[in-house]
Design a protein around this motif. Structure first.
Motif, PDB file in Angstrom:
ATOM      1  N   PHE A 199       0.761  -1.127   0.264  1.00 32.96           N
ATOM      2  CA  PHE A 199      -0.209   0.097  -0.158  1.00 32.96           C
ATOM      3  C   PHE A 199       1.286   1.065  -0.241  1.00 32.96           C
ATOM      4  CE2 PHE A 199      -2.554   3.343   1.923  1.00 32.96           C
ATOM      5  CZ  PHE A 199      -4.228   3.342   0.859  1.00 32.96           C
ATOM      6  N   ASP A 200       0.492   2.470  -0.648  1.00 35.62           N
ATOM      7  CA  ASP A 200       1.576   3.618  -0.537  1.00 35.62           C
ATOM      8  C   ASP A 200       0.402   4.975  -0.108  1.00 35.62           C
ATOM      9  OD1 ASP A 200       2.922   5.490  -1.655  1.00 35.62           O
ATOM     10  OD2 ASP A 200       2.239   6.548  -3.302  1.00 35.62           O
ATOM     11  N   GLU A 201       1.331   4.992   1.395  1.00 36.01           N
ATOM     12  CA  GLU A 201       0.287   6.248   1.469  1.00 36.01           C
ATOM     13  C   GLU A 201      -0.168   7.800   0.753  1.00 36.01           C
ATOM     14  OE1 GLU A 201      -0.967   6.350   4.179  1.00 36.01           O
ATOM     15  OE2 GLU A 201      -0.369   3.574   4.588  1.00 36.01           O
ATOM     16  N   THR A 202       1.165   8.185  -0.601  1.00 34.37           N
ATOM     17  CA  THR A 202       1.037   8.730  -0.992  1.00 34.37           C
ATOM     18  C   THR A 202      -0.150   8.917  -1.710  1.00 34.37           C
ATOM     19  OG1 THR A 202       3.405   9.180  -0.874  1.00 34.37           O
ATOM     20  CG2 THR A 202       2.241  10.981  -2.220  1.00 34.37           C
ATOM     21  N   ARG A 203       0.029   7.973  -2.410  1.00 30.92           N
ATOM     22  CA  ARG A 203      -0.737   7.515  -3.228  1.00 30.92           C
ATOM     23  C   ARG A 203      -2.582   7.399  -3.190  1.00 30.92           C
ATOM     24  NH1 ARG A 203       3.836   7.627  -5.521  1.00 30.92           N
ATOM     25  NH2 ARG A 203       5.176   8.502  -6.819  1.00 30.92           N
ATOM     26  N   ARG A 204      -2.425   6.267  -1.695  1.00 36.05           N
ATOM     27  CA  ARG A 204      -3.693   5.787  -0.895  1.00 36.05           C
ATOM     28  C   ARG A 204      -4.088   5.193  -2.189  1.00 36.05           C
ATOM     29  NH1 ARG A 204      -3.415   6.856   3.451  1.00 36.05           N
ATOM     30  NH2 ARG A 204      -5.883   6.396   3.804  1.00 36.05           N
ATOM     31  N   ARG A 205      -3.519   3.790  -2.170  1.00 38.42           N
ATOM     32  CA  ARG A 205      -3.323   2.908  -3.037  1.00 38.42           C
ATOM     33  C   ARG A 205      -2.296   1.680  -3.047  1.00 38.42           C
ATOM     34  NH1 ARG A 205      -4.951   2.964  -8.552  1.00 38.42           N
ATOM     35  NH2 ARG A 205      -4.831   0.729  -8.794  1.00 38.42           N
ATOM     36  N   TRP A 206      -3.254   0.340  -3.631  1.00 35.45           N
ATOM     37  CA  TRP A 206      -2.212  -0.545  -3.716  1.00 35.45           C
ATOM     38  C   TRP A 206      -1.420  -0.648  -4.809  1.00 35.45           C
ATOM     39  CZ3 TRP A 206      -0.775  -4.348   0.026  1.00 35.45           C
ATOM     40  CH2 TRP A 206      -1.541  -4.235   0.924  1.00 35.45           C
ATOM     41  N   ILE A 207      -0.404  -0.499  -4.751  1.00 38.15           N
ATOM     42  CA  ILE A 207       0.871  -0.975  -5.863  1.00 38.15           C
ATOM     43  C   ILE A 207       2.043  -2.287  -5.995  1.00 38.15           C
ATOM     44  CG2 ILE A 207       0.822   1.647  -5.843  1.00 38.15           C
ATOM     45  CD1 ILE A 207       3.760   0.967  -4.598  1.00 38.15           C
ATOM     46  N   MET A 208       1.861  -2.312  -7.641  1.00 39.47           N
ATOM     47  CA  MET A 208       2.866  -3.633  -7.354  1.00 39.47           C
ATOM     48  C   MET A 208       4.586  -3.144  -8.417  1.00 39.47           C
ATOM     49  SD  MET A 208       1.597  -7.143  -9.014  1.00 39.47           S
ATOM     50  CE  MET A 208       2.764  -7.701  -9.547  1.00 39.47           C
ATOM     51  N   MET A 209       5.410  -3.427  -7.603  1.00 38.60           N
ATOM     52  CA  MET A 209       6.557  -3.144  -8.042  1.00 38.60           C
ATOM     53  C   MET A 209       7.595  -3.716  -8.652  1.00 38.60           C
ATOM     54  SD  MET A 209       8.634   0.209  -6.117  1.00 38.60           S
ATOM     55  CE  MET A 209       7.726  -0.330  -4.580  1.00 38.60           C
TER      56      MET A 209
END
Lengths: 370, 93
Positions: B18-28
């Protein structure tokens, strides 16, 4: 069905950056004639200190950066590298080491893995030592890279091989893919040379012919299908042979920032070649200030700066007008349409350059401090 | 091939968080950011190197009270796609 897609173009707001390229130094044991560093390489005496870099990493994470690429030059020249990887990891940054593999080995790799490194990207100049070492300008480099790749795999770190291809290694592309597989890489990046700085000076030695390119593309596409799920192949075609420009950096100041060894911050490798822009430094401003408010990052952001024919083009938010540095290098004006676009009034310069590929290759001008 | 008996985990170079800056789950992945949609996030949260695809489908069918067959098709297709891209690996059994 559920989807996992790359980010699409958003509304005209400034999104936080995704990736930071941390060029820790321009010093490098290799001398590749297509190096993406500027012609005027920065010297050790002007490099940021480790504590400056730690602050940059903290600021980057707070700004929303997700990935940090430790690069150079050769980043392993810097003794603080493990500390910087640990700092990045402590802020949740995904850290990637972009290296020549010509310095260090098992001991260093183990320390990096321990510090939280996620991935290693190792450059490879060719599939056999003699030509690889000739291109890299360093005898013995290939052998060191083979040992380095083994050390990366022994440490359990994922390995990507980065192969910059051009007319003097392109015919061995199938063997390069085989080598990547035998080294235990899960991914290869096959990138045709992009013609800036050193590569532009060496264009007559590097630009492939159309026939060479088509054959290489055919081999890559077949290998990609054959190795699905085993080896992922990213392939970047040379824009000189395209019809539309590449979406350079996915747009100026949209996703990416590059901190140079001295602390100067640029939107891409070659941006400093553009005259009349005062590029800010992390020595004087915060990364957030630089990203959101500096003239340098706002100069070619979005579509407002665009000339005809970009302005009304339905691809303006797909390729963002192509590359500013290429427009500068080939037309003399960074605010023109990228001339690789067939719609550019200056597209003739590309056609002229392609005739170079038919002539015998010029000798390499190696990357050196001048 | 991904089938109902497959047990999958994220490949070592993949980070899903989960990315706090974008307020969404991300996959890297290296050089790549992927944005899973809500359904994909729910599926990926269950990819843990232990649960089989069949067990993931059961869990989702129960939670969303949806037809199992439809979910099975969607889940398998998405996981196969990510496996082809090298983002998922088969766990040791």
């Amino acid at each position: 069905m559920p989807s996992v897609d790359p980010p699409t173009a958003g509304p005209p707001t400034i999104d936080p950056p995704l990736a930071l390229l941390a060029e820790l130094t321009h010093r490098c044991p290799l001398a590749c004639p297509y190096c993406s560093n500027p012609i005027e390489l920065e010297r050790a005496s002007s490099e940021l200190h480790g504590e400056d870099w730690r602050r940059v990493l903290r600021e980057a994470a707070a700004l929303g950066v997700l990935q940090v690429h430790f690069s150079g030059g050769e980043p392993m020249v810097r003794r603080e590298l493990a500390t910087l990887i640990a700092e990045a990891a402590s802020h949740g940054l995904y850290s990637n080491l972009i290296t020549s593999g010509a310095l260090g080995g098992e001991r260093e790799i183990a320390a990096f893995a321990e510090a939280g490194l996620r991935h290693v990207q190792l450059s490879l100049q060719d599939h056999e030592a003699a030509n690889a070492d000739r291109i890299a300008g360093l005898a013995g480099a290939f052998e060191r890279k083979m040992k380095f790749a083994a050390a990366v795999r022994a440490a359990g770190l994922p390995l990507t091989l980065n192969m910059v291809v051009h007319r003097q290694n392109l015919d061995g592309i199938a063997e390069m893919i085989d080598l990547a597989q035998s080294l235990g890489a899960r991914r290869v990046e096959i990138a045709h040379v992009q013609y800036y700085a050193w590569a532009l000076e060496n264009r007559a030695a590097l630009l492939p012919t159309r026939a060479q390119l088509d054959e290489a593309t055919r081999i890559v596409e077949a290998a990609r299908e054959r190795l699905k799920g085993v080896l992922a192949i990213d392939y970047v075609v040379p824009d000189y042979y395209g019809v539309r420009p590449k979406s350079c950096m996915n747009g100026w100041g949209r996703q990416f920032l590059n901190v140079m060894p001295s602390g100067t911050v640029v939107p891409c490798h070659a941006a400093q070649t553009i005259p009349g822009i005062d590029f800010p430094s992390v020595r004087e401003a915060s990364l957030a200030d630089i990203w959101y408010r500096s003239d340098a990052f706002n100069r070619f952001r979005g579509t407002g700066w665009m000339p005809d024919p970009c302005r009304d083009c339905d691809r303006r938010e797909i390729d963002w007008g192509g590359c500013r540095c290429q427009a500068l290098a080939l037309t003399g004006d960074a605010a023109r349409t990228d001339p690789v676009c067939a719609l550019s009034p200056e597209h003739g310069v590309i056609e002229a350059a392609l005739t170079e590929a038919a002539a015998a290759p010029a000798p390499f001008i190696y990357r050196r401090y001048r | 091939m991904v089938d109902s008996a497959s047990v999958l985990r994220l490949a070592p170079h993949i980070v899903f968080r989960f990315d706090e800056t974008r307020r969404r789950w991300i996959m890297m992945a290296p050089e790549r950011l992927m944005l899973p949609d809500e359904q994909a996030v729910e599926i990926l949260k269950l990819v843990d190197g232990k649960a089989s695809v069949a067990a993931i489908v059961d869990a989702l069918a129960a939670r969303f009270n949806a037809p199992r067959q439809e979910i099975a098709g969607d889940v398998t297709e998405m996981l196969q796609d990510l496996a082809d891209k090298g983002c998922l690996a088969h766990a040791e059994r």
